[in-house]
Write an enzyme that holds these catalytic residues in place. Sequence first.
Site, mmCIF file in Angstrom:
data_model
loop_
_atom_site.group_PDB
_atom_site.id
_atom_site.type_symbol
_atom_site.label_atom_id
_atom_site.label_comp_id
_atom_site.label_asym_id
_atom_site.label_seq_id
_atom_site.Cartn_x
_atom_site.Cartn_y
_atom_site.Cartn_z
ATOM 1 N N ASP A 51 0.710 -1.048 0.178
ATOM 2 C CA ASP A 51 0.021 -0.016 0.055
ATOM 3 C C ASP A 51 0.778 1.144 -0.066
ATOM 4 O OD1 ASP A 51 -2.330 -1.449 -0.001
ATOM 5 O OD2 ASP A 51 -2.629 -1.353 2.118
ATOM 6 N N TYR A 109 6.068 -9.767 7.308
ATOM 7 C CA TYR A 109 5.796 -8.334 7.608
ATOM 8 C C TYR A 109 6.521 -8.150 9.113
ATOM 9 C CZ TYR A 109 3.237 -7.328 3.257
ATOM 10 O OH TYR A 109 2.937 -7.132 2.075
#
Length: 246
Positions: A51, A109
């Site tokens: 994103d 992540y």
Amino acid sequence: MRYFVKLAYNGTQYHGWQYQPNAASVQETMNKAFSVVLNTTLNLMGAGRTDTGVHAKEMYAHFDFEKPFDLVSLVHKLNSYLPKDIVIYTIIPVHADAHARFDASKRTYEYHINTFKDVFSQEQSWYFHQKLDLDLMNEAAQLLFKHVDFQCFSKVNTDVNTFDCTIFEANWKQEKNTLIFTISANRFLRNMVRAIVGTLVNVGLHKITLADFTAIIKSKNRDKAGFSVPAHGLYLTKIEYEYITQ
């Protein structure tokens, strides 16, 4: 020949990896660099999307090129051409059917929260000064292993065929004034990590219980999960392939 590119980027100035017609993206910047240096039009396929504002300490992409070239020299030329917030580590020859996105077996992540205001990491971590119960947040994180359907943490308008993901790792640790959440899975849904962290923060604030956390997952309802934490604290840190030794 098909090649994999191992790279990293600071996502602050980009609207994510994916090409967008009216906004700067990492993919577009990479495509331009490769096209200029190799003197032909190239389009790199990334291992996935990130994103706007999300960083990648390790990202992979692939491209095809017919003519031979010196790998070390090409990496040097590309890094000289690319802006300072994108770096290429290496270029790896792979088999013709290798795919940076579909062949990834595991992705990891990290989310970084600063508990004390740090003027040197404003765009690299989320400053959150309220006291969080890290032990309780870790207990909640362990509940993720009991589930595979994570629709409650996904953006509503998405074109996926399934919301199932296999979680391999999920835990919090503290390093001085930084709280780091690490999560690994075979795949991630859009906005999934940021929604999980936001919900775990609500656990750490004692706004919801462990039972509530489980009920949220079972509900499959994004409206019941927590807020989406800011993008600038999120890092894609590792992508694994069976045929690449890292």
